[in-house]
Design an enzyme around this catalytic site. Sequence first.
Site, PDB file in Angstrom:
ATOM      1  N   GLU A  85     -30.738 -17.651  22.464  1.00 46.76           N
ATOM      2  CA  GLU A  85     -30.398 -18.971  21.942  1.00 46.76           C
ATOM      3  C   GLU A  85     -30.406 -20.081  22.988  1.00 46.76           C
ATOM      4  OE1 GLU A  85     -30.011 -20.014  18.996  1.00 46.76           O
ATOM      5  OE2 GLU A  85     -29.609 -18.309  17.712  1.00 46.76           O
ATOM      6  N   SER A 345      21.511  14.354  -2.423  1.00 45.87           N
ATOM      7  CA  SER A 345      22.258  15.091  -1.395  1.00 45.87           C
ATOM      8  C   SER A 345      21.952  14.647   0.025  1.00 45.87           C
ATOM      9  CB  SER A 345      21.962  16.589  -1.530  1.00 45.87           C
ATOM     10  OG  SER A 345      22.459  17.089  -2.755  1.00 45.87           O
TER      11      SER A 345
END
Length: 696
Positions: A85, A345
Amino acid sequence: MIPRALLLSLAALLLAGLATALALSRYAASLPPLDLAASAERSVIVLDRNGTLLRPYAIADGRWRLPAALDDVDPTYVAMLLAYEDQRFREHGGVDPRAVLRAAWQALAAGRIVSGGSTLTMQVARLLEPRAARSLDAKLRQAFRARELESLLTKDEILGLYLAHAPFGGNLEGVRAASLSYFGREPKRLSHGQAALLVALPQAPEARRPDRHPEAARRARDRVLDRALAAGLIEPHEHARAIAEPVPSARRPFPMLAAHAADEVRAERPEAARHVLTIDAALQASLESLVRGRVARLGPDLSAAILVIDAPTGEVLARVGSAGYLWSERRGAVDMTRALRSPGSALKPFVYALAFESGLAHPETVLEDRPARFGLYAPENFDLGFTGMTTARRALQDSLNLPAVALLSEIGPARLLARLRQAGTRPVVPRESEPGLAIGLGGLGITLEDMARLYAGLARGGDVPALRLRRDTPPPLPGEAAHPIADPVAAWYVFDILRGTPPPDGALGGRLAFKTGTSYGYRDAWAIGYDRGLVVAVWVGRADGAPVPGLTGRNAAAPLLFDAVARTGRAALAIAPPPHALVATTATLPPPLRHIRRDRPKTLAAAAVGRLAIAFPPDGARVETRLDGGGEGPRASLALKAQGGVLPLTWMVDGAPIDAPSLRRETAWRPGGAGFARITVIDATGATDSVLVRLD
């Protein structure tokens, strides 16, 4: 002599140049200042303790724009990007005259625009101020903005803006979002083919979307690879291997680990863009996978939750709130670590801890397991049977209901509820004048998170930690900790008992202390295990609270617990007994601790002398026992006095007898050092009283 025509031409050119410069100057002055803050919005991200992404969030308009710095991407990708680029990115000032002249020459030669001559800085300017039309005015604006960017930011900062804003098709912006969506991985480590594809896509993000136009994406990727080979960035064999790589044909979902926890921290600090949690991403992913597979086999509509806590620090290492955040059939959006449910429990260990702490019982104390009524309340064991005489150890390991209710009737349910609340939890009981004995069997509502904290308290010698979900949350200061759930001796007694609970089929026992629980009507199955370093809490059930016939803690939650513990990869860490723990058999216990009978006779002597109580020292007293008033020298004996009760009396400190049973209501005890001490007295009928004092 210069010809007149040439002078006129030069003058015209000069005037045209001056006019152009003036026009450009006015154009630049007409531009408003570049608003970098408007481009600063990023996806909110939630990270684990090591920086691994747990969950990102799209920005307000639905786009994914994850933050990405130069150090977050593969260097090969950056090298390919610059080579393809903007080869002179590090040299030009935002506009590259060479690139402009090259683009003009290519256009003249080809009769069409071949390349635009834009630098990466100009592309960033276009991304920050998008324009629908591609015109000379737009290009001119980009050039001026590029010069402005170069004056405000460093090259790396400009590159960082590109990495965050470059379009990759659909609602994907930035290289990090694209890498996660197309490859399912962070851009830190990319193959050459992956890096080249990410370089190629922003030039034509919609036309080259690999999930829609895979062939166009492949051709564009291959051109980038050819350029990289020509530039010497990759070797021929690497080029050939990259060309052979397949192009992804579909997008992948973004990470969504610990989704409930991520939602929670984001809601707490909506202004924050980055949240770092104590969760371990690898463990979280493993447990989420475990839960999904397990509930699918257990049955339809079931969900499950797991909480893993580092006991010494209170840090949350994993938090699985449901079978799947997006699993609507199982109501996965409901966070079951925060839902109020009946623990069954699983609450019994805290009944026993209070009994041990109060001097009412010892693990080897004999209890009765036979039919009994407590007023209008007539509890039954889970299997509807009875064992007769048993020890407290065996009663808790076998989760017998009758012995637990008998102990709670001596302690008082209000005291248990008060202790749970003093420890910083928020249990909810039915609306009634006072809590009943049923709370000892799970007759209240409590969250998995609070239950995990209580068990972490047992792992820490009674000290219940505050849970830490954020890495930046400081540990509590001295004095800020919640009230202990039990004293160290009682906490160790419970650990020693639960470590002997029979494990599920195929699991190794004796290493993990754990307790299961099943709520009334088979609505909730619990299993919570711990050692010195780790607490793992599991819940299984339906998120809507509907009953599931046959669902129990033993058959549904316990196997999941042991599998979860195995996936933590941690070795079991035993808890050493504290100095005052009494290791004894039933026969060698002090007589009042050997046996608790619910129907013990109320003698005339007991009625005559009144209720047993410690007269001195009073509960909560601070007592100075140092002979010299300071230092760590010898300490004076502390007088202990009782009133009421039936002789002989047995005195205990921190669960250990200090002398043989005495026919006097006074005795003396010499402390070994400063700190807190639990002093208990037991009379001949088994009645007890207890105080907590601080020794200076």
